[in-house]
Design a protein around this motif. Structure first.
Motif, mmCIF file in Angstrom:
data_model
loop_
_atom_site.group_PDB
_atom_site.id
_atom_site.type_symbol
_atom_site.label_atom_id
_atom_site.label_comp_id
_atom_site.label_asym_id
_atom_site.label_seq_id
_atom_site.Cartn_x
_atom_site.Cartn_y
_atom_site.Cartn_z
ATOM 1 N N PHE A 150 83.651 32.212 64.022
ATOM 2 C CA PHE A 150 83.475 31.047 63.167
ATOM 3 C C PHE A 150 84.419 29.943 63.648
ATOM 4 O O PHE A 150 85.631 30.146 63.702
ATOM 5 C CB PHE A 150 83.842 31.377 61.719
ATOM 6 N N VAL A 151 83.866 28.781 63.975
ATOM 7 C CA VAL A 151 84.705 27.624 64.284
ATOM 8 C C VAL A 151 84.799 26.820 62.986
ATOM 9 O O VAL A 151 84.008 25.924 62.703
ATOM 10 C CB VAL A 151 84.104 26.772 65.417
ATOM 11 N N LEU A 152 85.774 27.185 62.154
ATOM 12 C CA LEU A 152 85.911 26.571 60.835
ATOM 13 C C LEU A 152 86.427 25.142 60.953
ATOM 14 O O LEU A 152 86.013 24.251 60.206
ATOM 15 C CB LEU A 152 86.852 27.420 59.972
ATOM 16 N N ARG A 153 87.367 24.957 61.865
ATOM 17 C CA ARG A 153 87.846 23.645 62.313
ATOM 18 C C ARG A 153 88.194 23.799 63.781
ATOM 19 O O ARG A 153 88.228 24.917 64.288
ATOM 20 C CB ARG A 153 89.099 23.203 61.532
ATOM 21 N N ASP A 154 88.455 22.709 64.467
ATOM 22 C CA ASP A 154 88.828 22.823 65.876
ATOM 23 C C ASP A 154 90.074 23.679 66.059
ATOM 24 O O ASP A 154 90.241 24.337 67.084
ATOM 25 C CB ASP A 154 89.054 21.432 66.481
ATOM 26 N N ASP A 155 90.954 23.666 65.052
ATOM 27 C CA ASP A 155 92.194 24.439 65.138
ATOM 28 C C ASP A 155 92.155 25.701 64.285
ATOM 29 O O ASP A 155 93.181 26.337 64.064
ATOM 30 C CB ASP A 155 93.387 23.579 64.700
ATOM 31 N N LEU A 156 90.967 26.092 63.819
ATOM 32 C CA LEU A 156 90.851 27.270 62.957
ATOM 33 C C LEU A 156 89.595 28.042 63.352
ATOM 34 O O LEU A 156 88.494 27.764 62.883
ATOM 35 C CB LEU A 156 90.788 26.841 61.486
ATOM 36 N N VAL A 157 89.778 29.021 64.242
ATOM 37 C CA VAL A 157 88.678 29.825 64.760
ATOM 38 C C VAL A 157 88.960 31.287 64.427
ATOM 39 O O VAL A 157 90.041 31.795 64.716
ATOM 40 C CB VAL A 157 88.529 29.645 66.284
ATOM 41 N N ARG A 158 87.990 31.961 63.819
ATOM 42 C CA ARG A 158 88.196 33.346 63.409
ATOM 43 C C ARG A 158 86.972 34.198 63.751
ATOM 44 O O ARG A 158 85.856 33.692 63.836
ATOM 45 C CB ARG A 158 88.451 33.431 61.890
ATOM 46 N N ASP B 145 98.447 36.422 52.783
ATOM 47 C CA ASP B 145 99.513 36.261 53.769
ATOM 48 C C ASP B 145 98.969 36.100 55.188
ATOM 49 O O ASP B 145 99.697 36.283 56.159
ATOM 50 C CB ASP B 145 100.463 37.470 53.722
ATOM 51 N N GLY B 146 97.675 35.761 55.306
ATOM 52 C CA GLY B 146 97.060 35.598 56.613
ATOM 53 C C GLY B 146 97.365 34.235 57.219
ATOM 54 O O GLY B 146 98.256 33.504 56.770
ATOM 55 N N ARG B 147 96.572 33.860 58.230
ATOM 56 C CA ARG B 147 96.822 32.622 58.964
ATOM 57 C C ARG B 147 95.912 31.473 58.520
ATOM 58 O O ARG B 147 95.850 30.448 59.178
ATOM 59 C CB ARG B 147 96.660 32.863 60.459
ATOM 60 N N GLY B 148 95.194 31.663 57.414
ATOM 61 C CA GLY B 148 94.437 30.564 56.837
ATOM 62 C C GLY B 148 92.929 30.654 56.950
ATOM 63 O O GLY B 148 92.214 29.948 56.238
ATOM 64 N N GLY B 149 92.416 31.514 57.835
ATOM 65 C CA GLY B 149 90.975 31.607 58.021
ATOM 66 C C GLY B 149 90.246 32.165 56.816
ATOM 67 O O GLY B 149 89.269 31.581 56.328
#
Length: 321
Positions: A51-59, A82-86
């Motif tokens: 998933f490319v949720l944002r250019d700086d957020l890929v999970r 407590d994850g990295r935001g995805g």
């Protein structure tokens, strides 16, 4: 049922979030469709999409639907505070009707042919196991599933699995029965049993520790987080053969970072050695494999490496990049 890994062919496309359903405490299922109603990409059990949720957020999330259904793709996502935001983005921001960018499918956890199967799942690690179970059951293979979780209400698909497969499925909510009894489960597995395990790092490490190097070929793991590697780091030289560049990789930087700084386009995602996006062919030299993805046989072959984390055992590498 597949007999090996899929090809590396993949696509990048936009899909529409058709449904967002709550499956268990902290777990949602996303059902994705092609916006124009066309077929979604083909995939096989064990595959995941990015998933490319944002250019700086890929999970990356494992596919958990029916591979024969070309109308939808399904993933289930656990919210990790407590994850990295995805996962937080998926739970908070995504709504039905949204368009999403995805890449894949990729399969680094392929289902191999075997006489018998033992599936071990912990928490959201059940997701890649679901289509595997369906495939081996349709094929008439002998299989069992041991599924553990913190509590029954956090275990997505648990009731559905028991209702469909009965005694082949054993549930172990930790607050009721304690953790999975790995010693008993593995002791009962015969030599011809393929063991597939996915879940938290504690479960994967416990399972790995029960296998010697001689019998580890029967074990197949998929990690959602990087395995800890305790190793010294030093600088080295890397030649990028197709780019006709020779670069110095300092001890505090990765090959990926140095290549990107030199203007070499490289696909990457997790930057932790767990997704396989940056896997690169090795032409010369011996990699120091620090990923959490390649099998022992693949590492020994030294044909590819994950350049986001892996380095070299010598002073120089030549890569097909």
């Amino acid at each position: 049922m597949t007999t090996g890994a899929l090809s590396r062919t993949e696509v990048e496309l936009k899909v529409q979030l058709d449904r967002k359903d709550v499956l268990a405490a902290g777990v949602v299922r996303l059902t994705l469709r092609h916006p124009d109603g066309g077929p979604v990409p083909e995939w096989e059990p064990g595959a995941h999409i990015e998933f490319v949720l944002r250019d700086d957020l890929v999970r990356q999330y494992s596919l958990c639907g029916d591979p024969a259904d070309r109308s939808t793709l399904q993933v289930a996502v656990l919210r990790e505070p407590d994850g990295r935001g995805g996962s937080d983005y998926v739970h908070r921001e995504l709504a039905e009707g949204d368009l999403l960018r995805i890449r894949g499918p990729r399969n680094h956890f392929p289902l191999m042919r075997a006489k018998k199967y033992l599936f071990l799942a912990g928490g959201i690690g059940i997701t890649p196991i679901l289509p595997m179970i369906d495939a081996v059951d349709r094929a008439g293979a002998d299989w069992r599933l041991a599924y553990g979780g913190r509590s029954r209400d956090t275990m997505a698909f648990a009731d559905e699995l028991v209702a469909r497969y009965g005694s082949r499925v054993s549930l172990s909510p930790q607050d009721e029965t304690g953790r999975l009894d790995l010693d008993a489960l593995l002791r009962r597995a015969c030599r011809r049993t393929a063991i597939y395990c996915c879940g938290p790092e504690s479960l994967l490490t416990d399972v790995e520790n029960r296998f010697s190097s001689r019998n580890r070929g029967a074990l197949h793991l998929e990690r959602f987080t990087a395995k800890k590697v305790d190793a010294q780091t030093s600088g080295f030289e890397v030649e990028l053969a197709r780019s006709r560049l020779t670069l110095n990789v300092p001890e505090d930087r990765s090959i990926l970072e140095v290549a990107e700084d030199a203007g070499v386009p490289v696909m990457s995602s997790c930057q932790e050695g767990i997704c396989g996006t940056c896997e690169t062919p090795v032409l010369d030299g011996v990699p120091d494999h620090r990923d959490s993805l390649l099998t022992e046989a693949e590492r020994a072959a030294n044909q590819t490496m994950m350049i986001c984390v892996s380095r070299t055992c010598g002073k120089r590498l030549v890569l097909d990049l």
